[in-house]
Design a protein around this motif. Structure first.
Motif, PDB file in Angstrom:
ATOM      1  N   ALA A  57       0.825  -1.205   0.000  1.00 18.07           N
ATOM      2  CA  ALA A  57       0.000   0.000   0.000  1.00 18.07           C
ATOM      3  C   ALA A  57       0.859   1.255   0.000  1.00 18.07           C
ATOM      4  N   PHE A  58       1.971   1.205   0.735  1.00 17.26           N
ATOM      5  CA  PHE A  58       2.891   2.338   0.790  1.00 17.26           C
ATOM      6  C   PHE A  58       3.458   2.641  -0.600  1.00 17.26           C
ATOM      7  N   ALA A  59       3.886   1.592  -1.300  1.00 24.24           N
ATOM      8  CA  ALA A  59       4.457   1.781  -2.641  1.00 24.24           C
ATOM      9  C   ALA A  59       3.402   2.300  -3.620  1.00 24.24           C
ATOM     10  N   ILE A  60       2.204   1.740  -3.561  1.00 22.73           N
ATOM     11  CA  ILE A  60       1.119   2.195  -4.443  1.00 22.73           C
ATOM     12  C   ILE A  60       0.785   3.652  -4.154  1.00 22.73           C
ATOM     13  N   GLY A  61       0.728   3.987  -2.871  1.00 18.96           N
ATOM     14  CA  GLY A  61       0.428   5.365  -2.501  1.00 18.96           C
ATOM     15  C   GLY A  61       1.478   6.332  -3.007  1.00 18.96           C
ATOM     16  N   LEU A  62       2.741   5.949  -2.914  1.00 23.75           N
ATOM     17  CA  LEU A  62       3.827   6.806  -3.411  1.00 23.75           C
ATOM     18  C   LEU A  62       3.693   7.063  -4.906  1.00 23.75           C
ATOM     19  N   VAL A  63       3.528   5.986  -5.675  1.00 22.50           N
ATOM     20  CA  VAL A  63       3.452   6.123  -7.138  1.00 22.50           C
ATOM     21  C   VAL A  63       2.236   6.946  -7.539  1.00 22.50           C
ATOM     22  N   GLY A  64       1.091   6.639  -6.935  1.00 23.09           N
ATOM     23  CA  GLY A  64      -0.127   7.382  -7.262  1.00 23.09           C
ATOM     24  C   GLY A  64      -0.016   8.850  -6.908  1.00 23.09           C
ATOM     25  N   PHE A  65       0.600   9.142  -5.765  1.00 21.53           N
ATOM     26  CA  PHE A  65       0.772  10.525  -5.338  1.00 21.53           C
ATOM     27  C   PHE A  65       1.654  11.284  -6.322  1.00 21.53           C
ATOM     28  N   ALA A  66       2.725  10.619  -6.790  1.00 21.91           N
ATOM     29  CA  ALA A  66       3.627  11.262  -7.747  1.00 21.91           C
ATOM     30  C   ALA A  66       2.935  11.522  -9.076  1.00 21.91           C
ATOM     31  N   LEU A  67       2.146  10.563  -9.549  1.00 23.78           N
ATOM     32  CA  LEU A  67       1.441  10.733 -10.826  1.00 23.78           C
ATOM     33  C   LEU A  67       0.427  11.872 -10.736  1.00 23.78           C
ATOM     34  N   ALA A  68      -0.306  11.935  -9.614  1.00 24.30           N
ATOM     35  CA  ALA A  68      -1.262  13.031  -9.436  1.00 24.30           C
ATOM     36  C   ALA A  68      -0.540  14.375  -9.362  1.00 24.30           C
ATOM     37  N   SER A  69       0.626  14.395  -8.736  1.00 26.60           N
ATOM     38  CA  SER A  69       1.415  15.632  -8.650  1.00 26.60           C
ATOM     39  C   SER A  69       1.896  16.077 -10.026  1.00 26.60           C
ATOM     40  N   GLY A  79      -9.893  22.770 -14.030  1.00 24.35           N
ATOM     41  CA  GLY A  79     -10.480  21.456 -13.776  1.00 24.35           C
ATOM     42  C   GLY A  79      -9.423  20.389 -13.583  1.00 24.35           C
ATOM     43  N   THR A  80      -8.384  20.412 -14.411  1.00 27.67           N
ATOM     44  CA  THR A  80      -7.306  19.431 -14.288  1.00 27.67           C
ATOM     45  C   THR A  80      -6.565  19.598 -12.977  1.00 27.67           C
ATOM     46  N   LEU A  81      -6.320  20.835 -12.582  1.00 26.05           N
ATOM     47  CA  LEU A  81      -5.618  21.080 -11.317  1.00 26.05           C
ATOM     48  C   LEU A  81      -6.451  20.600 -10.138  1.00 26.05           C
ATOM     49  N   PHE A  82      -7.740  20.896 -10.146  1.00 27.99           N
ATOM     50  CA  PHE A  82      -8.608  20.445  -9.055  1.00 27.99           C
ATOM     51  C   PHE A  82      -8.625  18.915  -8.981  1.00 27.99           C
ATOM     52  N   ALA A  83      -8.753  18.257 -10.144  1.00 28.33           N
ATOM     53  CA  ALA A  83      -8.782  16.797 -10.176  1.00 28.33           C
ATOM     54  C   ALA A  83      -7.468  16.215  -9.675  1.00 28.33           C
ATOM     55  N   ALA A  84      -6.356  16.841 -10.051  1.00 30.52           N
ATOM     56  CA  ALA A  84      -5.048  16.358  -9.610  1.00 30.52           C
ATOM     57  C   ALA A  84      -4.893  16.485  -8.101  1.00 30.52           C
ATOM     58  N   ARG A  85      -5.363  17.594  -7.548  1.00 29.77           N
ATOM     59  CA  ARG A  85      -5.272  17.782  -6.099  1.00 29.77           C
ATOM     60  C   ARG A  85      -6.139  16.759  -5.371  1.00 29.77           C
ATOM     61  N   ALA A  86      -7.326  16.459  -5.929  1.00 25.81           N
ATOM     62  CA  ALA A  86      -8.163  15.416  -5.338  1.00 25.81           C
ATOM     63  C   ALA A  86      -7.461  14.066  -5.426  1.00 25.81           C
ATOM     64  N   GLY A  87      -6.789  13.805  -6.558  1.00 26.53           N
ATOM     65  CA  GLY A  87      -6.040  12.565  -6.705  1.00 26.53           C
ATOM     66  C   GLY A  87      -4.924  12.448  -5.691  1.00 26.53           C
ATOM     67  N   TYR A 149       5.520  19.491  -8.804  1.00 23.85           N
ATOM     68  CA  TYR A 149       6.559  18.644  -9.384  1.00 23.85           C
ATOM     69  C   TYR A 149       7.566  18.157  -8.349  1.00 23.85           C
ATOM     70  N   ILE A 150       7.757  18.904  -7.277  1.00 27.53           N
ATOM     71  CA  ILE A 150       8.759  18.550  -6.276  1.00 27.53           C
ATOM     72  C   ILE A 150       8.500  17.174  -5.679  1.00 27.53           C
ATOM     73  N   ASN A 151       7.242  16.707  -5.736  1.00 29.67           N
ATOM     74  CA  ASN A 151       6.917  15.400  -5.179  1.00 29.67           C
ATOM     75  C   ASN A 151       7.484  14.249  -5.999  1.00 29.67           C
ATOM     76  N   ILE A 152       7.811  14.494  -7.270  1.00 25.90           N
ATOM     77  CA  ILE A 152       8.306  13.415  -8.132  1.00 25.90           C
ATOM     78  C   ILE A 152       9.698  12.955  -7.688  1.00 25.90           C
ATOM     79  N   PRO A 153      10.696  13.846  -7.540  1.00 19.85           N
ATOM     80  CA  PRO A 153      11.987  13.368  -7.031  1.00 19.85           C
ATOM     81  C   PRO A 153      11.907  12.849  -5.600  1.00 19.85           C
TER      82      PRO A 153
END
Length: 464
Positions: A57-69, A79-87, A149-153
């Motif tokens: 779950a930790f790994a999935i959460g990390l990857v999903g969080f980075a993709l949404a970021s 709309g895209t920004l709002f959806a990304a923040r919800a993601g 973007y800072i969440n990706i690295p």
């Protein structure tokens, strides 16, 4: 990452609004979308962690969080920004309980556990202050998009360490998922958080504020009734109503309610009254972040075996209350503000916050079955989120109403605006002081009649 993203976009919001053509009415959704998804889905996220395994779950959460970021950073429209923040909020609801659960399962020795939770508390509490600093730096010297973007690295670095994390076995499956509990808890928490976010600009008497707040309370009350009768509840009520755990949850709620309003006022005061730049205002909060780490690692870490948890918690609340009390003495013409007022206040509130989080995290999660670690961690994070949302809305509305009343009596001149603003902050900080002192007294009352222990490891699984 999870805590930082709750605050990092605050300073970047004006730049994002200008770039995307966001209206004043809609801009709050950049903050609200994250808070609603995160707070509303935490209990479900904790259940999923136990079902699929906390490390997975930790790994999935990390990857999903980075993709949404990444999606939010590249957003070309609102709309895209709002959806990304919800993601981001959705995956944060999985990531936060998974991270805490892994600590619970990895560190079982009392001394190591105290150190681990001290680090965890220091990093988490420092994330809120660091978010303000990072938001200012990235917005000023790069672009607001790098606040996402800072969440990706950061994710890449965290993923490198995942193979080193303890591998745990899944604690069940989702076939017997308590669907009514999921729906009621998610809807109730979303209604509450949404009501709190609307109270800030509209006032507590507005129908659009009262309706979601009342609805949220009723839904959560129904959730408790359902959980008491369900064979496999989403949140076993014994986790909440255990005396020691309950004390920890209450204290964390009250601390976050006071501290998030405190951060808001320090940021506003330093910029609007003292004329600090956003970066300099954020750097001021670093004093608090460093003190939080000192409180969590050095003070709580050394006292946890010698002092009863309720004594540490009450003392932590009083330390932060003393820091609030110092700032209530501020006036428009106060001199040497940073040295005489801000620095001692930041140190006392930081030490109190660090000590409380290190102690409360330990006592709220001690002696749990692996299958319950996820949902207990989720409940702990939920208390933090609801407390922060409630405190921000309550204290900001107090400050706004006091300032408005002052300006009605003294006019709208420059001096009056400054004096009224400071008076509004002062009254709100008195309210935060009252919350913390009241919390310390409540902890004392809750601890009466129960066994007092010098170590969290001695907590027994009995309920009053």
């Amino acid at each position: 990452m999870v805590v930082l993203d709750a605050t990092i976009v605050n300073i970047a919001l004006p730049s994002a609004q200008e770039t995307l053509g966001m209206t004043d009415t809609d801009r709050h959704w950049v903050i609200t979308a994250y808070a609603l998804a995160f707070g509303g889905l935490l209990l479900l996220g904790g259940r999923v962690c136990g079902a699929i395994g906390h490390r997975r779950a930790f790994a999935i959460g990390l990857v999903g969080f980075a993709l949404a970021s990444a999606l939010g950073g590249a957003a070309g429209n609102t709309g895209t920004l709002f959806a990304a923040r919800a993601g981001q909020g959705v995956f944060a609801a999985l990531l936060a309980p998974a991270a805490l659960s892994l600590l619970i399962l990895t560190f079982t020795d009392g001394r190591e556990r105290a150190k681990a939770f001290g680090v965890f508390a220091g990093v988490g509490a420092g994330g809120a202050a660091l978010g303000v600093v990072a938001g200012g730096l990235l917005t000023e010297y790069a672009t607001w998009r790098w606040c996402l973007y800072i969440n990706i690295p950061m994710t890449a670095i965290a993923l490198i360490g995942v193979p080193l994390v303890l591998r745990d076995r899944p604690g069940g499956n989702l076939r017997g998922l308590d669907v009514p509990g999921v729906l009621l808890s998610a809807a109730g928490l979303v209604f509450l958080v949404y009501g709190f976010t609307r109270a800030e600009p509209h006032g507590w008497g507005d129908p659009t504020v009262l309706a979601p707040l009342i609805g949220g309370v009723l839904l959560l009350a129904l959730f408790v009734l359902v959980e008491a009768r369900t064979r496999h509840p989403l949140l076993p009520l014994r986790i909440l109503f255990h005396r020691v755990r309950g004390t920890a949850f209450v204290s964390v709620f009250l601390m976050f309610a006071a501290m998030f309003g405190f951060y808001l006022f320090v940021s506003y005061y330093t910029q609007t009254i003292l004329g600090y730049s956003p970066v300099k205002a954020g750097m001021t909060l670093l004093v608090n972040a460093v003190s939080t780490t000192v409180g969590a690692l050095l003070i709580a870490g050394r006292l946890h075996r010698r002092t009863a948890p309720d004594v540490l918690i009450a003392g932590s609340l009083l330390s932060s209350a003393a820091g609030m009390l110092i700032l209530t003495q501020l006036e428009v013409g106060s001199s040497h503000v940073f040295a005489v007022y801000l620095t001692p206040s930041m140190i006392l509130t930081g030490i109190g916050l660090g000590c409380l989080l290190a102690t409360a995290t330990n006592t709220a999660t001690v002696r749990l079955d692996p299958a319950e670690a996820g949902v207990a961690s989720a409940a702990y994070n939920t208390v933090q989120q609801v407390g922060a949302a409630f405190g921000t809305a309550l204290l900001n509305s107090i400050a706004t109403s006091v300032t408005t009343s002052y300006l009605e009596d003294h006019g709208n001149g420059t001096d009056s605006v400054s004096a009224g603003t400071v008076q509004g902050y002062t009254v709100a900080l008195w309210a935060a002081f009252g919350i913390l002192v009241g919390g310390a007294l409540l902890v004392g009352l809750l601890s009466r009649g129960g066994s007092r222990t010098s170590r969290p490891e001695a907590v027994v699984e009995t309920t009053r």
